[in-house]
Enzyme design. Structure first.
Site: not given
Length: 278
Positions: A18-19, A111, A119-120
């Site tokens: 999934k990732n 999650c 912010d990155l």
């Protein structure tokens, strides 16, 4: 209802990660041709990604276990309710900026595992020419995205993926230092290169990207889910038995297998499989 005390025995084919799949859905927005992702697991987040693509005017459908995606995007506004249900929705902003010069969405959900700011992502996009209009979240790139030298203060997987997606079709060269090194990063780069991108160094802490004016589509098989495989290996270690995990290279979750071996499990590995016995 779970009744314990019984050993686990059997063979399981590990599904696509999934990732890896979710960033590939976002990457399809950069492609002018059809994208086919093979053997995609039918998870809630995957269905949400399909809804996001349809929400910006792209086509997204199932053909068996394959996800077939095609564009181009017709508008830059991601459906707020859907975007708010998943963390990976932030990944869709960079491709929309690259294609349409604008991306509008709500803050990502997903999650609840502690503070997970974006912010990155935003700082890196700003260095490439993006402007944040309001906290909503609305981003524009009035003059288009351009290459930049960016150093992440820690190796964020999501920020690395966002900046890879932004740089793939930006003008000029981008050098990304302090990048995350997970296998899913290398898988995203492999997909973009298959579509005509020019990315070197994915899987290391320094990635170099030469921007391309456009990418084509392709047929791609996402890498198997090492977290899924690790979970089943641990299940066998806990319950006992013999479990064969196929379709996933053991080196992608080697640290976990090494620990199980140290704890007394028998671990046998092949090129695309691992057998755990306890």
């Amino acid at each position: 209802m779970v009744t314990g005390g019984r050993p686990l025995n059997g063979s399981v084919k590990i599904p696509a990660a999934k990732n890896s799949v979710l960033p590939l859905f976002a990457a399809s927005l950069l492609c002018t041709g059809e994208v086919r992702l093979q053997a995609v697991p039918r998870l809630a987040d995957v269905e949400h990604c399909m809804a996001l693509l349809r929400g910006v005017g792209c086509a997204a459908r199932w053909e068996g276990s394959d996800a077939v995606l095609s564009g181009p995007p017709a508008n830059s506004t991601l459906p707020g309710q859907t975007a708010g249900q998943m963390r990976a929705s932030i990944l869709f902003c960079a491709p929309l900026l690259a294609r349409l010069g604008r991306a509008e969405t709500s803050l990502p959900g997903g999650c609840r595992i502690g503070a997970r700011p974006i912010d990155l992502h935003l700082a890196g996009l700003a260095k490439m020419g993006a402007v944040e209009l309001e906290a909503g979240l609305v981003l524009t790139a009035p003059s288009g995205l351009h290459g930049a030298e960016i150093t992440l203060r820690f190796p964020s997987v999501g920020a690395t993926e966002t900046l890879l997606l932004a740089a793939a079709c930006a003008r000029g060269r981008t050098i990304l230092r302090g990048a995350a090194r997970e296998p899913e990063i290398a898988d995203l780069a492999a997909f973009l290169n298959r579509c005509g991108g020019c990315i070197e160094g994915a899987g290391s802490s320094t990635i170099r990207i030469e921007g391309r004016r456009g990418l084509s589509g392709c047929c791609f098989s996402p890498l198997p889910d090492r977290i899924f495989a690790s979970t089943l290996a641990c299940g066998c270690a806990a319950a006992g038995g013999r479990v064969e995990l196929t379709g996933c290279r053991p080196e992608t979750y080697a640290p976990l297998l090494e620990i199980l071996a140290q704890m007394g499990c028998r671990v046998e590995t092949g090129p695309e499989s691992a057998v755990v016995t306890r």
